[in-house]
Design an enzyme around this catalytic site. Sequence first.
Site, PDB file in Angstrom:
ATOM      1  N   LYS A 135       3.075 -15.353   2.878  1.00 31.96           N
ATOM      2  CA  LYS A 135       3.286 -16.079   1.613  1.00 31.96           C
ATOM      3  C   LYS A 135       4.794 -16.348   1.527  1.00 31.96           C
ATOM      4  O   LYS A 135       5.476 -15.907   0.592  1.00 31.96           O
ATOM      5  CB  LYS A 135       2.751 -15.232   0.446  1.00 31.96           C
ATOM      6  CG  LYS A 135       2.754 -15.920  -0.899  1.00 31.96           C
ATOM      7  CD  LYS A 135       1.712 -17.027  -1.025  1.00 31.96           C
ATOM      8  CE  LYS A 135       1.846 -17.737  -2.375  1.00 31.96           C
ATOM      9  NZ  LYS A 135       0.978 -18.932  -2.463  1.00 31.96           N
ATOM     10  N   TYR A 162       0.819  -1.207   0.000  1.00 28.40           N
ATOM     11  CA  TYR A 162       0.000   0.000   0.000  1.00 28.40           C
ATOM     12  C   TYR A 162       0.859   1.266   0.000  1.00 28.40           C
ATOM     13  O   TYR A 162       0.442   2.315  -0.494  1.00 28.40           O
ATOM     14  CB  TYR A 162      -0.891   0.052   1.239  1.00 28.40           C
ATOM     15  CG  TYR A 162      -2.201  -0.689   1.129  1.00 28.40           C
ATOM     16  CD1 TYR A 162      -2.225  -2.064   0.946  1.00 28.40           C
ATOM     17  CD2 TYR A 162      -3.410  -0.022   1.220  1.00 28.40           C
ATOM     18  CE1 TYR A 162      -3.424  -2.749   0.861  1.00 28.40           C
ATOM     19  CE2 TYR A 162      -4.614  -0.695   1.139  1.00 28.40           C
ATOM     20  CZ  TYR A 162      -4.615  -2.054   0.958  1.00 28.40           C
ATOM     21  OH  TYR A 162      -5.811  -2.718   0.876  1.00 28.40           O
TER      22      TYR A 162
HETATM   23  C1  IPM Z   1     -10.425  -1.168   3.883  1.00 28.78           C
HETATM   24  C2  IPM Z   1     -10.589  -0.574   2.524  1.00 28.78           C
HETATM   25  C3  IPM Z   1      -9.397   0.335   2.204  1.00 28.78           C
HETATM   26  C4  IPM Z   1      -8.144  -0.519   2.230  1.00 28.78           C
HETATM   27  C5  IPM Z   1      -9.506   1.104   0.861  1.00 28.78           C
HETATM   28  C6  IPM Z   1     -10.761   1.941   0.796  1.00 28.78           C
HETATM   29  C7  IPM Z   1      -8.295   1.933   0.595  1.00 28.78           C
HETATM   30  O1  IPM Z   1     -10.740  -1.590   1.575  1.00 28.78           O
HETATM   31  O2  IPM Z   1     -10.294  -0.403   4.858  1.00 28.78           O
HETATM   32  O3  IPM Z   1     -10.438  -2.397   4.020  1.00 28.78           O
HETATM   33  O4  IPM Z   1      -7.809  -1.190   1.257  1.00 28.78           O
HETATM   34  O5  IPM Z   1      -7.469  -0.505   3.278  1.00 28.78           O
END
Ligand code: IPM
Length: 354
Positions: free
Chosen positions: A186, A141
């Site tokens: 993984k 992320y």
């Molecule tokens: C969650 C959501 C978020 C994530 C998105 C909206 C960025 O899916 O909080 O699970 O992927 O963390």
Amino acid sequence: MAALIGVLAGDGIGPEVVREAVACLEVVGQQRGEPFRFETGLIGGAAIDATGSAFPPATADLCRRADAVLLGAVGGPKWSDPEAKVRPELGLLEMRAAMGVYANLRPVATHPALYAASPLRPERLEGVDILVVRELTGGIYFGRKERTADSATDVCTYTREEIERVLRMAGTLARQRRRKVASIDKANVLDTSRLWRSLATEIFRTEFPDVALEHVLVDAAAMHLLSRPRDFDVLVTENMFGDILTDEASMLTGSLGMLPSAALGAGRRGLYEPIHGSAPDIAGLDRANPCGTILSAAMLLRHSLGLAAEAERIERAVFTAIEGGHRTADIALPGQPPCGTAALGAAIRTALAA
Ligand code: IPM
Ligand code: MG
């Protein structure tokens, strides 16, 4: 001074579900004779429209000043052009990073009143009580991203410190539960997972010898969540795996709309949000399930404000209302007309006031 709660409704169904959760918190505040202070802020698409930024400075400032932050959801078709410069979701990621909330607690417990809403057979659901601890501020992320006309890159990086602190959080929480941790990775393919696995082995051997640790590969874990959900106690995993596995696990409880979350860091301040998204297809229609957000408000009381008894009362009120037949479309019983977002919220407050 009374606790300050930052309220970020966001996009889609966010405002509707947050409204119900804030109303529950107001009831609790009145009952305690010390109303909470609420201050609203902009996040996501709503913030982009108003300020050009998905996580404007005023919201960052509110997150710093508040004792806890309650969030609805972000995103929607209006802002999802793949060529867009700013995206609502980026605002959420920036906020999680800015608040330093590296551990995302996502409890997944089944309840008999909701067995019928799950695609799994009731005998599989009985006694399921899982706490997923999702790493929230690292991994793919947050790694370097690159895009050219014909290639794209997302880098997945984890440092020892990032992994160790979330493992410790999982170990500590397991001690308040059944003392079992499944670490999901993984490791047969990813180096980040191999580092994760060796640190997990080491930390649980030296610091949590009283907690049983098992390593499970993420693909197998996805299956085991359906075949033997009852066996899991605490499940700890990296950011992306945790995102995916909790949407899957939510179906054990009957609906994605039921699951709350608490994002915690070093102090008591936390960020609380349902795990579902902004559901633009049902936004503004009074059809969204407010339970995930209301249960997130309960987690807020427990983890950031130290009000465990009040948290439990909200949790009980949610299930009293559902047992009383107040069920939104996602958890409605066959042949029974679903109840609206506001009506379910009102029924929960009635149970809370009783
Ligand atoms: C969650 C959501 C978020 C994530 C998105 C909206 C960025 O899916 O909080 O699970 O992927 O963390
Ligand atoms: Mg998700």
